[in-house]
Scaffold this active site. Structure first.
Site, PDB file in Angstrom:
ATOM      1  CB  ALA A   1      -0.897  -0.012   1.231  1.00 26.81           C
TER       2      ALA A   1
ATOM      3  N   GLY B   1       0.526  -4.996   0.815  1.00 26.02           N
ATOM      4  CA  GLY B   1      -0.703  -5.085   0.019  1.00 26.02           C
ATOM      5  C   GLY B   1      -0.479  -5.783  -1.313  1.00 26.02           C
TER       6      GLY B   1
ATOM      7  CD  GLU C   1      -2.298  -7.552   3.070  1.00 30.40           C
ATOM      8  OE1 GLU C   1      -2.002  -6.409   2.671  1.00 30.40           O
ATOM      9  OE2 GLU C   1      -2.739  -7.776   4.205  1.00 30.40           O
TER      10      GLU C   1
ATOM     11  CD  GLU D   1       1.948  -5.332   5.584  1.00 32.55           C
ATOM     12  OE1 GLU D   1       2.727  -6.255   5.928  1.00 32.55           O
ATOM     13  OE2 GLU D   1       1.121  -5.456   4.666  1.00 32.55           O
TER      14      GLU D   1
HETATM   15  N1  CAA Z   1       4.522   3.197  -0.713  1.00 35.25           N
HETATM   16  C1  CAA Z   1       4.871   4.353  -1.308  1.00 35.25           C
HETATM   17  N2  CAA Z   1       5.986   4.482  -2.065  1.00 35.25           N
HETATM   18  C2  CAA Z   1       6.759   3.393  -2.219  1.00 35.25           C
HETATM   19  C3  CAA Z   1       6.449   2.140  -1.633  1.00 35.25           C
HETATM   20  C4  CAA Z   1       5.269   2.073  -0.850  1.00 35.25           C
HETATM   21  N3  CAA Z   1       4.871   0.918  -0.276  1.00 35.25           N
HETATM   22  N4  CAA Z   1       7.411   1.257  -1.956  1.00 35.25           N
HETATM   23  C5  CAA Z   1       8.276   1.916  -2.747  1.00 35.25           C
HETATM   24  N5  CAA Z   1       7.881   3.193  -2.918  1.00 35.25           N
HETATM   25  C6  CAA Z   1       8.540   4.268  -3.680  1.00 35.25           C
HETATM   26  C7  CAA Z   1       9.719   4.857  -2.934  1.00 35.25           C
HETATM   27  O1  CAA Z   1       9.285   5.837  -2.026  1.00 35.25           O
HETATM   28  C8  CAA Z   1      10.515   5.414  -4.082  1.00 35.25           C
HETATM   29  O2  CAA Z   1       9.920   6.615  -4.519  1.00 35.25           O
HETATM   30  P1  CAA Z   1      10.810   7.969  -4.670  1.00 35.25           P
HETATM   31  O3  CAA Z   1      11.769   7.634  -5.794  1.00 35.25           O
HETATM   32  O4  CAA Z   1       9.819   9.021  -5.021  1.00 35.25           O
HETATM   33  O5  CAA Z   1      11.498   8.151  -3.370  1.00 35.25           O
HETATM   34  C9  CAA Z   1      10.290   4.386  -5.192  1.00 35.25           C
HETATM   35  O6  CAA Z   1       9.090   3.701  -4.862  1.00 35.25           O
HETATM   36  C10 CAA Z   1      11.405   3.360  -5.281  1.00 35.25           C
HETATM   37  O7  CAA Z   1      11.547   2.756  -4.010  1.00 35.25           O
HETATM   38  P2  CAA Z   1      12.966   2.596  -3.260  1.00 35.25           P
HETATM   39  O8  CAA Z   1      13.878   3.729  -3.614  1.00 35.25           O
HETATM   40  O9  CAA Z   1      12.701   2.382  -1.801  1.00 35.25           O
HETATM   41  O10 CAA Z   1      13.506   1.250  -3.961  1.00 35.25           O
HETATM   42  P3  CAA Z   1      14.516   0.192  -3.358  1.00 35.25           P
HETATM   43  O11 CAA Z   1      14.827  -0.718  -4.494  1.00 35.25           O
HETATM   44  O12 CAA Z   1      15.636   0.867  -2.658  1.00 35.25           O
HETATM   45  O13 CAA Z   1      13.699  -0.621  -2.237  1.00 35.25           O
HETATM   46  C11 CAA Z   1      11.780  -1.820  -1.366  1.00 35.25           C
HETATM   47  C12 CAA Z   1      12.611  -1.429  -2.607  1.00 35.25           C
HETATM   48  C13 CAA Z   1      12.622  -2.735  -0.450  1.00 35.25           C
HETATM   49  C14 CAA Z   1      10.556  -2.577  -1.857  1.00 35.25           C
HETATM   50  C15 CAA Z   1      11.386  -0.538  -0.586  1.00 35.25           C
HETATM   51  O14 CAA Z   1      10.838   0.399  -1.501  1.00 35.25           O
HETATM   52  C16 CAA Z   1      10.379  -0.768   0.493  1.00 35.25           C
HETATM   53  O15 CAA Z   1      10.719  -1.245   1.539  1.00 35.25           O
HETATM   54  N6  CAA Z   1       9.103  -0.403   0.251  1.00 35.25           N
HETATM   55  C17 CAA Z   1       8.045  -0.483   1.232  1.00 35.25           C
HETATM   56  C18 CAA Z   1       7.569  -1.928   1.457  1.00 35.25           C
HETATM   57  C19 CAA Z   1       6.505  -1.955   2.519  1.00 35.25           C
HETATM   58  O16 CAA Z   1       6.719  -1.616   3.663  1.00 35.25           O
HETATM   59  N7  CAA Z   1       5.272  -2.393   2.125  1.00 35.25           N
HETATM   60  C20 CAA Z   1       4.127  -2.447   3.004  1.00 35.25           C
HETATM   61  C21 CAA Z   1       3.280  -1.218   2.860  1.00 35.25           C
HETATM   62  S1  CAA Z   1       1.965  -1.107   4.025  1.00 35.25           S
HETATM   63  C22 CAA Z   1       0.759  -2.146   3.453  1.00 35.25           C
HETATM   64  O17 CAA Z   1       0.878  -2.747   2.387  1.00 35.25           O
HETATM   65  C23 CAA Z   1      -0.462  -2.263   4.322  1.00 35.25           C
HETATM   66  C24 CAA Z   1      -1.500  -3.273   3.880  1.00 35.25           C
HETATM   67  O18 CAA Z   1      -1.598  -4.359   4.429  1.00 35.25           O
HETATM   68  C25 CAA Z   1      -2.427  -2.969   2.822  1.00 35.25           C
END
Ligand code: CAA
Length: 274
Positions: A82, A125, A128, A148
């Site tokens: 998400a 998400g 999911e 998360e």
């Molecule tokens: N939400 C918003 N933006 C996200 C995102 C997310 N979940 N995941 C990645 N992005 C964005 C980053 O902010 C970045 O944008 P900018 O260039 O504008 O800064 C772009 O995508 C590229 O991401 P990274 O620079 O972080 O890429 P990376 O290769 O270094 O890392 C990753 C990849 C390990 C997947 C890392 O992006 C990450 O940890 N993302 C979040 C994963 C996460 O926590 N997911 C759970 C979300 S909460 C949820 O899903 C709740 C639910 O149950 C519905």
């Protein structure tokens, strides 16, 4: 329905033009493909993107020219979860009012088979959403996770429930409490995905499987999907009765007559969905 200039097979939905998905309506006969298309954000699932998926699925579910639907992201990410930036400042009351998972409930109710073609990050998400699909085909680079916990929350779109039912309590706890990832081969061993293929083939394999399903009677496919899903929701006894009723009901269809007649006549059945 209007076709836009980016490709003959890419179509826009009426009224609300989708910005975050591409809809390919006949990627193969009777097969539609929804591609999550927010690559610069690793297909992070903002509210708008989820609404677009929901609207596309409602339309495809009602369209007789579609019998199976593939959902993919791109090679790098199915979806990294998400949209954290969209959620970061929200309060619990905001979350209750927005009630984003209503959209997910609608996606879950899609009657036609959904095949997730997954590669790269399939987190939160994203994991999911893949698990809501009926079948997951993974590229060898796919990574699954419910991270998360690393951002001070927990899965909210079925991660604690569906993942646990699939991989078992101990593994689910590792992923949900520890934020650990599961690579594709391990996901295959745990039954989270049904197949792992080289990255060049994951989408084509998913479309091939969708095409195979699309050759069957769409009514029988729908009833069979519904019956398999009941195994998650009902006791064995109730679910067996549910299955039996669907089985008997299929004898009211022309497709049942066609399927059995074709078998007797030693020819390929031509199912019309009637
Ligand atoms: N939400 C918003 N933006 C996200 C995102 C997310 N979940 N995941 C990645 N992005 C964005 C980053 O902010 C970045 O944008 P900018 O260039 O504008 O800064 C772009 O995508 C590229 O991401 P990274 O620079 O972080 O890429 P990376 O290769 O270094 O890392 C990753 C990849 C390990 C997947 C890392 O992006 C990450 O940890 N993302 C979040 C994963 C996460 O926590 N997911 C759970 C979300 S909460 C949820 O899903 C709740 C639910 O149950 C519905």
């Amino acid at each position: 329905m209007t076709t836009i200039a980016r490709g003959a097979d890419i179509e826009r939905l009426p009224d609300n033009m989708p910005q975050f998905i591409l809809l390919h309506k006949q990627v193969a006969p009777y097969v539609a493909h929804i591609q999550l298309n927010r690559p610069d954000k690793l297909n992070a699932l903002n509210l708008e993107l989820m609404l677009e998926i929901k609207d596309a699925l409602i339309e495809l579910d009602a369209d007789d020219s579609v019998r199976a639907i593939v959902i993919s992201g791109n090679d790098k990410a199915f979806a990294a979860g998400a949209d954290i930036k969209q959620m970061a400042g929200r309060t619990a009351v905001d979350m209750l009012k927005i009630d984003q998972f209503k959209t997910w409930d609608s996606i879950r109710k899609t009657r036609k088979p959904l095949i997730a073609a997954v590669s790269g990050y399939t987190f939160g998400g994203g994991c999911e959403l893949a698990m809501i699909c009926d079948i997951i085909i993974a590229s060898e680079t796919a990574q699954f996770g419910q991270p998360e916990i690393n951002i001070g929350i927990m899965p909210g779109a079925g991660g604690t429930q569906r993942l646990t039912r699939i991989v078992g309590k101990s593994k689910a706890m590792e992923m949900v409490l520890g934020g650990q990832f599961m690579p594709a081969e391990e996901a295959l061993r745990h039954g989270l995905v049904s197949r792992v293929v080289p990255i060049e083939h994951y989408l084509s394999e998913a479309v091939k499987l969708a095409s195979l399903i699309a050759e069957k009677s769409p009514i029988a496919v729908q009833m069979a999907k519904e019956s398999v899903l009941k195994s998650y929701e009902m006791s064995l006894q109730e679910a067996l009765y549910f299955e039996r009723k669907n089985f008997y009901m299929l004898f009211a269809t022309e497709d049942q007559k066609e399927g059995m007649t074709a078998f007797v006549e030693k020819r390929k059945a031509d199912f019309k969905g009637q």
